[in-house]
Design an enzyme around this catalytic site. Sequence first.
Site, short mmCIF file in Angstrom:
data_model
loop_
_atom_site.label_atom_id
_atom_site.label_comp_id
_atom_site.label_asym_id
_atom_site.label_seq_id
_atom_site.Cartn_x
_atom_site.Cartn_y
_atom_site.Cartn_z
N ASP A 37 -8.62 -6.24 -3.95
CA ASP A 37 -8.35 -5.99 -5.59
C ASP A 37 -9.86 -5.96 -5.94
O ASP A 37 -10.66 -6.30 -5.61
CB ASP A 37 -7.87 -6.24 -6.68
CG ASP A 37 -7.66 -5.71 -7.91
OD1 ASP A 37 -7.33 -4.08 -7.80
OD2 ASP A 37 -7.24 -6.16 -8.79
N HIS A 54 -13.46 1.96 -2.26
CA HIS A 54 -12.42 1.80 -0.89
C HIS A 54 -13.27 2.24 0.78
O HIS A 54 -12.63 0.98 1.54
CB HIS A 54 -11.83 3.33 -0.72
CG HIS A 54 -10.60 2.68 -1.93
ND1 HIS A 54 -10.18 1.15 -2.55
CD2 HIS A 54 -9.90 3.83 -2.94
CE1 HIS A 54 -9.67 1.96 -4.48
NE2 HIS A 54 -9.48 3.31 -4.30
N LEU A 148 -3.29 -13.47 16.14
CA LEU A 148 -2.09 -14.19 15.25
C LEU A 148 -1.75 -12.22 15.02
O LEU A 148 -2.01 -10.96 15.61
CB LEU A 148 -3.91 -13.13 14.30
CG LEU A 148 -3.57 -12.30 12.86
CD1 LEU A 148 -3.56 -14.03 12.17
CD2 LEU A 148 -5.32 -12.02 11.90
C1 IPE Z 1 -2.83 -4.13 -6.35
O1 IPE Z 1 -3.56 -3.80 -6.49
C2 IPE Z 1 -2.09 -3.21 -5.40
C3 IPE Z 1 -2.95 -3.83 -4.02
C4 IPE Z 1 -3.76 -4.31 -3.77
C5 IPE Z 1 -2.32 -3.03 -3.03
P1 IPE Z 1 -3.68 -2.97 -8.14
O2 IPE Z 1 -4.57 -2.75 -8.39
O3 IPE Z 1 -2.53 -1.18 -7.48
O4 IPE Z 1 -2.43 -3.86 -9.15
P2 IPE Z 1 -2.53 -3.81 -10.47
O5 IPE Z 1 -2.27 -1.78 -11.05
O6 IPE Z 1 -4.15 -4.54 -11.21
O7 IPE Z 1 -1.22 -4.72 -10.74
C1 IPE Z 2 -7.60 -2.73 -4.51
O1 IPE Z 2 -8.31 -2.07 -5.25
C2 IPE Z 2 -7.89 -0.65 -4.01
C3 IPE Z 2 -6.33 -0.54 -4.01
C4 IPE Z 2 -5.05 -0.71 -4.84
C5 IPE Z 2 -5.60 0.36 -2.65
P1 IPE Z 2 -8.83 -0.94 -6.27
O2 IPE Z 2 -8.67 0.64 -6.21
O3 IPE Z 2 -7.54 -1.57 -7.70
O4 IPE Z 2 -9.86 -1.32 -7.72
P2 IPE Z 2 -9.78 -1.54 -9.70
O5 IPE Z 2 -8.89 -2.37 -9.50
O6 IPE Z 2 -9.56 -0.19 -9.70
O7 IPE Z 2 -11.09 -2.14 -9.18
MG MG Z 3 -7.02 -2.74 -8.98
#
Ligand code: IPE
Ligand code: IPE
Ligand code: MG
Length: 252
Positions: A37, A54, A148
């Site tokens: 995240d 990303h 792995l």
């Molecule tokens: C969790 O991250 C999902 C992934 C890492 C794929 P999100 O950013 O989507 O989750 P929330 O919105 O913080 O719960």
């Molecule tokens: C996690 O980073 C990646 C995915 C959920 C695919 P985010 O895109 O959720 O990044 P934040 O939480 O907005 O910083």
């Molecule tokens: Mg996020």
Amino acid sequence: MPLQEILDVVAQDSEEPALVRSIDWTRLPRHVAIIMDGNGRWAKQRHKRRVEGHRAGIHAVRDVVEASARLGLEVLTLYAFSVENWKRPKTEVSTLMALLKRYLRLELNTLLKNNIRFQVIGRTEELSPDIRSELQRGMERTASCTGLLFNIALNYGGRAEITDAVRRLVADAQRNGRQPAEIGEETIASYLYTAGQPDPDLLIRTSGELRISNFLLWQIAYSEIWVTEVLWPDFRRRHLLQAIADYQKRER
Ligand code: IPE
Ligand code: IPE
Ligand code: MG
């Protein structure tokens, strides 16, 4: 794995030898699961578009996958796209899918070289045909790798997984006459995407959020949870080692 090789692994990153020494290599977690995240926040801090976060996150994926293989972990599960993530802007979703496809195409040889078996968990039937064929190719080509097991959670939701498991379980029970009392926890576990795998010993979440976000709900019943403020694109093998060292301290 000989200690020297492990030291080489960590030396690739600016490393604190004290951290390396503090790890007990005979008690590594078998399965590490990570909620990746913070890509959006990483980009925002740099006044870039979210998709740049990303893109940068791919470097972290590469580093963590390779380090996990070389450390001798049995299973690594990365949460890449949740069933809720479809609600994001269309362009962000399509960029994420394109990045994933590219990662798989570019990384396949590295996976093979490191003896890594690749597997997808999630409702893959809802993904586009081109992604599915790339995933299929990755799984087929690495099927006989014995190192792995690298699970990537894609269009994944813990509740969706349990729902799918129950549907199949009920359908099978109707066919083979299995009685409700014969259904135990192991039966349910055997219908999950992770059937046959050890449950995660360690669950890591980056960028500070204290949420599970519908990840591996059944499997994390007893997992140790480790949360770091580090944003996913900045996460490297030394953070994984920190998490493992902390996990071992708690276990003692
Ligand atoms: C969790 O991250 C999902 C992934 C890492 C794929 P999100 O950013 O989507 O989750 P929330 O919105 O913080 O719960
Ligand atoms: C996690 O980073 C990646 C995915 C959920 C695919 P985010 O895109 O959720 O990044 P934040 O939480 O907005 O910083
Ligand atoms: Mg996020």
